[in-house]
Design an enzyme around this catalytic site. Structure first.
Site, PDB file in Angstrom:
ATOM      1  N   SER A  68       6.415   4.647   9.200  1.00 40.80           N
ATOM      2  CA  SER A  68       6.590   3.607   8.201  1.00 40.80           C
ATOM      3  C   SER A  68       5.315   2.807   8.013  1.00 40.80           C
ATOM      4  O   SER A  68       4.373   2.907   8.790  1.00 40.80           O
ATOM      5  CB  SER A  68       7.735   2.681   8.612  1.00 40.80           C
ATOM      6  OG  SER A  68       7.323   1.898   9.718  1.00 40.80           O
ATOM      7  N   LYS A  69       5.346   2.020   6.985  1.00 37.80           N
ATOM      8  CA  LYS A  69       4.178   1.211   6.671  1.00 37.80           C
ATOM      9  C   LYS A  69       3.797   0.288   7.819  1.00 37.80           C
ATOM     10  O   LYS A  69       2.640  -0.008   8.041  1.00 37.80           O
ATOM     11  CB  LYS A  69       4.453   0.367   5.426  1.00 37.80           C
ATOM     12  CG  LYS A  69       4.625   1.208   4.168  1.00 37.80           C
ATOM     13  CD  LYS A  69       4.728   0.338   2.939  1.00 37.80           C
ATOM     14  CE  LYS A  69       4.788   1.205   1.676  1.00 37.80           C
ATOM     15  NZ  LYS A  69       4.690   0.416   0.453  1.00 37.80           N
ATOM     16  N   ARG A  70       4.795  -0.141   8.532  1.00 38.91           N
ATOM     17  CA  ARG A  70       4.551  -1.105   9.601  1.00 38.91           C
ATOM     18  C   ARG A  70       3.818  -0.477  10.782  1.00 38.91           C
ATOM     19  O   ARG A  70       3.360  -1.169  11.673  1.00 38.91           O
ATOM     20  CB  ARG A  70       5.872  -1.706  10.083  1.00 38.91           C
ATOM     21  CG  ARG A  70       6.811  -2.019   8.953  1.00 38.91           C
ATOM     22  CD  ARG A  70       7.851  -2.998   9.374  1.00 38.91           C
ATOM     23  NE  ARG A  70       7.241  -4.268   9.732  1.00 38.91           N
ATOM     24  CZ  ARG A  70       7.888  -5.422   9.767  1.00 38.91           C
ATOM     25  NH1 ARG A  70       9.161  -5.440   9.460  1.00 38.91           N
ATOM     26  NH2 ARG A  70       7.278  -6.529  10.103  1.00 38.91           N
ATOM     27  N   ASP A  71       3.765   0.851  10.802  1.00 38.12           N
ATOM     28  CA  ASP A  71       3.111   1.519  11.921  1.00 38.12           C
ATOM     29  C   ASP A  71       1.602   1.510  11.790  1.00 38.12           C
ATOM     30  O   ASP A  71       0.903   1.951  12.703  1.00 38.12           O
ATOM     31  CB  ASP A  71       3.594   2.963  12.031  1.00 38.12           C
ATOM     32  CG  ASP A  71       5.072   3.043  12.325  1.00 38.12           C
ATOM     33  OD1 ASP A  71       5.534   2.211  13.113  1.00 38.12           O
ATOM     34  OD2 ASP A  71       5.743   3.908  11.764  1.00 38.12           O
ATOM     35  N   ALA A 103       0.835  -1.188   0.000  1.00 35.81           N
ATOM     36  CA  ALA A 103       0.000   0.000   0.000  1.00 35.81           C
ATOM     37  C   ALA A 103       0.877   1.248   0.000  1.00 35.81           C
ATOM     38  O   ALA A 103       1.933   1.279   0.600  1.00 35.81           O
ATOM     39  CB  ALA A 103      -0.907   0.004   1.218  1.00 35.81           C
TER      40      ALA A 103
END
Length: 513
Positions: free
Chosen positions: A265-268, A16
């Site tokens: 970041s995306k992982r957040d 995404a």
RNA sequence: GGUCCGUUCGUCUAGGGGUUAGGACGUAUCCCUUUCACGGAUAAAACACGGGUUCGAUUCCCGUACGGACUACCA
């Protein structure tokens, strides 16, 4: 007449698109519009191992939703396509070969084991930064150290190889960044980056320069994470002999986590209590779901306005900007240098502003949609009344339905704290009388004013101070201790329903004194 | 560790050699209100530190500290 401004947003379809990427796209869009230029989208899918199905569609949908669709893209090609690097694969090799011919690149045959061994050796020798560079390349297996015959043989026999940039040993690389001013880096700190991978695909560095050149890009507006490799890119423009048309660089400050520790970041996604993606996303491999701003009730105009102000401001005190106004006011010079922490509270404020100033029929539509999804139908009139009632208290479109539950559903239980404090004999007496009055027939129209007048006269007749029992009245009809204008609520409910609810409360609640 | 980038209220920021350092979000208080909100008003709240330049530095320079990015055949 200067050259037409052409900027690009160049994401990798590896998942995404995250909110920082969206802001980068937005700044590119605003700049292109401001300058009367073109905004292109190029898909950088040179890493086949990281390709994620659906990611490209996601990027497209996100940009469309935000209203910042590119002028040229894979799905709307202009004259400099293709707009996917995987489809441009065939052209990169010749550029790499050109660089070899000019003495600015070379073949390297080192295996990953050999590279690993080199790094270990250097680390053991206390070299602080083990890298493949102008010094170490003399000890590796490449076309600089191997004989021409051996290189030819290796190539002919299909030995895997990469092509590396041959960086100068000592040279000051200097370039101007529109946001940061002059940036100076010494070439000795740079390494011989891989330009062509052994799978025949270019790396970002090569593909990026070649494509930006071929696509006539005039300004590269990208995240600050690219700043360290910008000197390499400048060198590549020089190696190719394209310095004259080299784009101007603008490296955007990064979006940081709210606590300031590291970039967003995306992982957040969702861990921080808010989305980091524009739209909902389900990872096709892991099945992991991440929620999006859109599905969380953020309006595109609000998100856009909020994002624009993360690192940029117009220099005056205005904050509410339509896209058109942003275009008008935008300039790269006014982009800040320092990293920006992401503050969701401000985003909510923008959303409230845009929601509350929305057209009545749009707000009604939000409510109707949710009601329908819940299997209820609301008359247009009732929906309109609810919207008017709640308009100044909502943050998200879904709040209209959520916060009007007490209208659609009679209370089955009551706020115990308020009941304990406010439910007394006086309240019961008044409510009893009011219910009687409502049931004995009221003059139409039963609007807020009429409901209030009747309640006031009832209070007078029973000699009860209205102010002391108002909250109990609210409690009886809504089950809650607080909410929007009660008399308007009565009007929406109608006299019979109000009376019915009062009776239920009277039967259910125990009187305290 | 190395290279590069950065540092004004909690957050987003304006400003810039002499200012009561301004605005917005958030927070608090008051007003409005028969509640909660909305609206209005007010308040608390910042120039990271140390040197230098200067009559004067938050602003310019240098250091330090802190933060961040990068340091892959990922982008």
């Amino acid at each position: 007449m200067t050259k037409e401004v052409r900027v690009r947003f160049a994401p990798s379809p590896t998942g995404a698109l995250h909110i920082g990427g969206l802001r980068t796209a937005l700044y590119n869009y605003l700049f292109a519009r401001k300058m009367g230029g073109k905004f292109l989208l190029r898909i950088e899918d040179t890493d086949q191992t990281r390709f994620v199905p659906g990611a490209e569609e996601y990027i497209q949908e996100s940009l469309d939703w935000m209203g910042i669709s590119p002028d040229e893209s894979p799905w709307k090609p202009g004259s400099v396509g293709p707009y996917r690097q995987s489809e441009r694969k065939a052209s990169y090799m010749s550029y790499a070969l050109d660089l070899i011919e000019k003495g600015h690149a070379y073949y390297a045959f080192d295996t990953s084991e050999e590279l690993e061994a080199m790094r270990e050796r250097l680390t053991a020798a206390r070299v602080v930064q083990p890298q493949y560079n102008s010094i170490t390349r003399t000890q590796m297996k490449n076309s600089l150290t191997l004989s021409a015959t051996e290189v030819k043989e290796r190539l002919a026999s299909g030995d895997p190889y990469v092509i590396r940039a041959k960086l100068p040993l000592k040279e000051e690389v200097r370039f101007h960044d529109l946001i940061r001013g002059w940036v100076l880096v010494h070439s000795s700190t740079l390494d011989d980056k891989v330009l062509m991978k052994s799978d025949g695909m270019p790396t970002y560095h090569l593909a990026n320069i070649v494509d930006d050149h071929l696509m006539g890009i005039t300004h590269v507006i990208r995240g600050e994470e690219w700043l360290p490799s910008a000197p390499l890119h400048v060198l590549l423009y020089r190696f190719f002999g394209w310095e004259d048309t080299m784009p101007q660089f603008a490296h955007l400050p990064l979006l940081l986590k709210p606590d300031g520790n590291g970039k967003l970041s995306k992982r957040d996604g969702d861990k921080l209590g808010f989305p980091v993606f524009p739209l909902n996303w389900t990872d096709p491999f892991s099945g992991e779901k991440s929620s999006g701003f859109r599905e969380n009730g953020y309006l595109p105009d609000a998100l856009l306005n909020f994002l624009a102000f993360l690192g940029w401001n117009p220099g005056d005190e205005r904050e509410i900007f339509s896209v058109e106004e942003l275009v008008e006011a935008f300039s790269i010079e006014r982009i800040g240098k320092s990293g920006t922490k992401f503050d969701i509270a401000k985003a909510k404020w923008f959303n409230e502003h845009y929601l509350r100033s929305g057209a009545q029929e749009d707000l009604i539509a939000y409510l109707q949609q949710d009601a329908q999804a819940a299997g209820t139908t609301l008359s247009q009139e009732k929906a309109g009344a609810i919207v008017s009632l709640l308009r100044d208290r909502v943050t998200f479109p879904g709040d209209f339905w959520r916060d009007s539950q007490f209208i659609s559903h009679a209370p089955t239980q009551f706020d115990t704290e308020v009941a304990a404090k406010k439910w007394n004999a006086d309240a019961a007496t008044l409510l009893q009388a009011y219910a009687n009055a409502l049931e004995s027939g009221v003059a139409a129209p039963f609007d807020g004013t009429a409901a209030k007048a009747l309640l006031e006269s009832t209070a007078e007749a029973t000699s009860i101070k209205l102010g002391k029992v108002m909250q109990a009245v609210r409690l009886a009809v809504t089950g809650l201790g607080a909410g929007p204008d009660l008399m308007e609520v009565f009007a929406i409910l109608g006299p019979q329903e109000v009376a019915k609810r009062i009776r239920f409360a009277l039967d259910t609640l125990a009187i305290v004194d």
